[in-house]
Design a protein around this motif. Structure first.
Motif, PDB file in Angstrom:
ATOM      1  N   ILE A   1      45.810  -4.475 -43.302  1.00 37.29           N
ATOM      2  CA  ILE A   1      46.074  -4.919 -41.956  1.00 37.29           C
ATOM      3  C   ILE A   1      46.727  -6.401 -41.852  1.00 37.29           C
ATOM      4  O   ILE A   1      47.707  -6.546 -41.331  1.00 37.29           O
ATOM      5  CB  ILE A   1      44.691  -4.895 -41.082  1.00 37.29           C
ATOM      6  CG1 ILE A   1      44.028  -3.690 -40.884  1.00 37.29           C
ATOM      7  CG2 ILE A   1      45.051  -5.690 -39.691  1.00 37.29           C
ATOM      8  CD1 ILE A   1      42.915  -3.582 -40.167  1.00 37.29           C
ATOM      9  N   ARG A   2      46.283  -7.104 -42.820  1.00 38.94           N
ATOM     10  CA  ARG A   2      46.881  -8.652 -42.863  1.00 38.94           C
ATOM     11  C   ARG A   2      48.135  -8.344 -43.203  1.00 38.94           C
ATOM     12  O   ARG A   2      49.109  -9.243 -42.741  1.00 38.94           O
ATOM     13  CB  ARG A   2      46.027  -9.465 -43.689  1.00 38.94           C
ATOM     14  CG  ARG A   2      46.743 -10.827 -43.979  1.00 38.94           C
ATOM     15  CD  ARG A   2      45.809 -11.716 -44.929  1.00 38.94           C
ATOM     16  NE  ARG A   2      46.596 -12.932 -45.091  1.00 38.94           N
ATOM     17  CZ  ARG A   2      46.344 -14.012 -44.603  1.00 38.94           C
ATOM     18  NH1 ARG A   2      45.435 -13.998 -43.715  1.00 38.94           N
ATOM     19  NH2 ARG A   2      47.013 -15.051 -45.003  1.00 38.94           N
ATOM     20  N   GLY A   3      48.420  -7.631 -44.102  1.00 34.05           N
ATOM     21  CA  GLY A   3      49.796  -7.418 -44.665  1.00 34.05           C
ATOM     22  C   GLY A   3      50.944  -6.791 -43.714  1.00 34.05           C
ATOM     23  O   GLY A   3      51.970  -7.396 -43.358  1.00 34.05           O
ATOM     24  N   ALA A   4      50.475  -6.046 -42.681  1.00 34.66           N
ATOM     25  CA  ALA A   4      51.410  -5.358 -41.475  1.00 34.66           C
ATOM     26  C   ALA A   4      51.310  -6.752 -40.464  1.00 34.66           C
ATOM     27  O   ALA A   4      52.392  -6.969 -39.947  1.00 34.66           O
ATOM     28  CB  ALA A   4      50.395  -4.624 -40.893  1.00 34.66           C
ATOM     29  N   LEU A   5      50.339  -7.421 -40.117  1.00 32.86           N
ATOM     30  CA  LEU A   5      50.428  -8.616 -39.241  1.00 32.86           C
ATOM     31  C   LEU A   5      51.469  -9.563 -39.608  1.00 32.86           C
ATOM     32  O   LEU A   5      52.053 -10.384 -38.802  1.00 32.86           O
ATOM     33  CB  LEU A   5      48.963  -9.167 -39.173  1.00 32.86           C
ATOM     34  CG  LEU A   5      47.889  -8.678 -38.217  1.00 32.86           C
ATOM     35  CD1 LEU A   5      46.427  -8.969 -38.365  1.00 32.86           C
ATOM     36  CD2 LEU A   5      48.423  -8.661 -36.686  1.00 32.86           C
ATOM     37  N   LEU A   6      51.449  -9.804 -41.047  1.00 32.96           N
ATOM     38  CA  LEU A   6      52.469 -10.937 -41.384  1.00 32.96           C
ATOM     39  C   LEU A   6      53.669 -10.253 -41.710  1.00 32.96           C
ATOM     40  O   LEU A   6      54.470 -11.010 -42.362  1.00 32.96           O
ATOM     41  CB  LEU A   6      51.713 -11.414 -42.841  1.00 32.96           C
ATOM     42  CG  LEU A   6      50.391 -12.309 -42.457  1.00 32.96           C
ATOM     43  CD1 LEU A   6      49.879 -12.824 -43.913  1.00 32.96           C
ATOM     44  CD2 LEU A   6      51.061 -13.534 -41.495  1.00 32.96           C
ATOM     45  N   THR A   7      54.100  -9.033 -41.504  1.00 31.65           N
ATOM     46  CA  THR A   7      55.379  -8.615 -41.625  1.00 31.65           C
ATOM     47  C   THR A   7      56.119  -8.740 -40.128  1.00 31.65           C
ATOM     48  O   THR A   7      55.789  -8.379 -39.086  1.00 31.65           O
ATOM     49  CB  THR A   7      55.376  -7.040 -41.486  1.00 31.65           C
ATOM     50  OG1 THR A   7      54.722  -6.600 -42.672  1.00 31.65           O
ATOM     51  CG2 THR A   7      56.714  -6.325 -41.629  1.00 31.65           C
TER      52      THR A   7
END
Length: 267
Positions: A12-18
């Motif tokens: 989820i963090r990876g998607a938020l930081l995209t």
């Protein structure tokens, strides 16, 4: 030796930081798909960012600095409307991701499943609206956008009940109120394709508000207090805007929001 599954919080963090909109949509739907298939561990070893990554465009402005759209009949006004809707859905992706990643550990696997489902829906909505803009000769980022939509998430980052009260039960519920009138304008303009998009979004948003209401009621049930009273207290404390009529009572009720929640707090 098989490696351990990635944690759902890390994904989820990876998607938020995209930051790129198209890439964020792909990343979000991938997180939801992998969670659904059991490929992500129910583990919260990474914190959510204070703010999600944003593309360089659109320029984000305070609400009082946003340019007026003009009359709906002009091409410019129609593009502005679709652009505004696209921006709302783009931010909604991050709101749903953050809900699952920030509060999933305390709320459980069903909560994570529901809000990753919401996030995937919002990504699909954004993709539909982005393509709509492109079909009109424009694109997401071509116009400035409302800069305050993440504010409610930031203000409620330490309290899941407050987050549920404000984001699904105020902000998304407002979408239930205003979308039917927009849908009628779009139909009156002969835009059947646009009408289908808005009808799909409205149907999905009833379910999204329903998820928020479901978990809010579960939390409040443990306190022994009246849900309507707790909700009103949280709205007065954390929501800077106004709860304004007219209300789409039937859609709100379908999402679990009776008039007892909002009738006497409305302006």
């Amino acid at each position: 030796m098989q490696s351990a599954a990635q944690s759902v919080s890390s994904a989820i963090r990876g998607a938020l930081l995209t930051s790129d909109p198209r890439a964020k949509c792909f990343a979000t739907r991938d997180v939801a798909r992998r969670w659904r298939k059991g490929a992500l561990a129910f583990a919260f070893d990474e914190a959510m960012p204070e703010e999600p990554a944003r593309p360089e465009r659109p320029e984000l402005l305070p609400p009082n600095k946003m340019p007026k759209r003009g009359k709906f009949g002009s091409q410019r006004a129609r593009i502005a409307m679709w652009h505004s809707l696209a921006h709302i859905e783009f931010v909604a992706i991050d709101l749903a991701l953050d809900m699952a990643g920030r509060f999933g550990a305390e709320m459980g696997e069903e909560f994570v499943s529901d809000f990753l489902y919401v996030a995937a829906d919002e990504a699909m909505h954004f993709a539909l609206l982005s393509r709509k803009l492109e079909s009109m000769g424009s694109h997401y980022g071509a116009l400035p956008a409302h800069g305050g939509l993440w504010q409610a998430a930031h203000e409620t980052r330490h309290d899941v009940a407050a987050r549920l009260a404000i984001v699904p039960m105020v902000l998304e519920a407002r979408g239930l109120d205003v979308t039917p009138a927009t849908l009628e304008r779009v139909k009156a303009a002969g835009d059947e394709h646009g009408a289908k998009i808005l009808t799909r979004i409205l149907d999905d948003e009833i379910r999204h508000v329903g998820f928020g209401t479901k978990y809010f009621l579960r939390i409040v049930a443990d306190s022994g207090e009246r849900p309507e009273s707790v909700w009103k207290s949280l709205v007065r404390k954390h929501f800077r805007g106004l709860v304004k009529p007219p209300f789409n009572d039937s859609a709100r009720l379908a999402a679990g929001l009776s008039r007892g929640f909002y009738e006497d707090i409305a302006v």
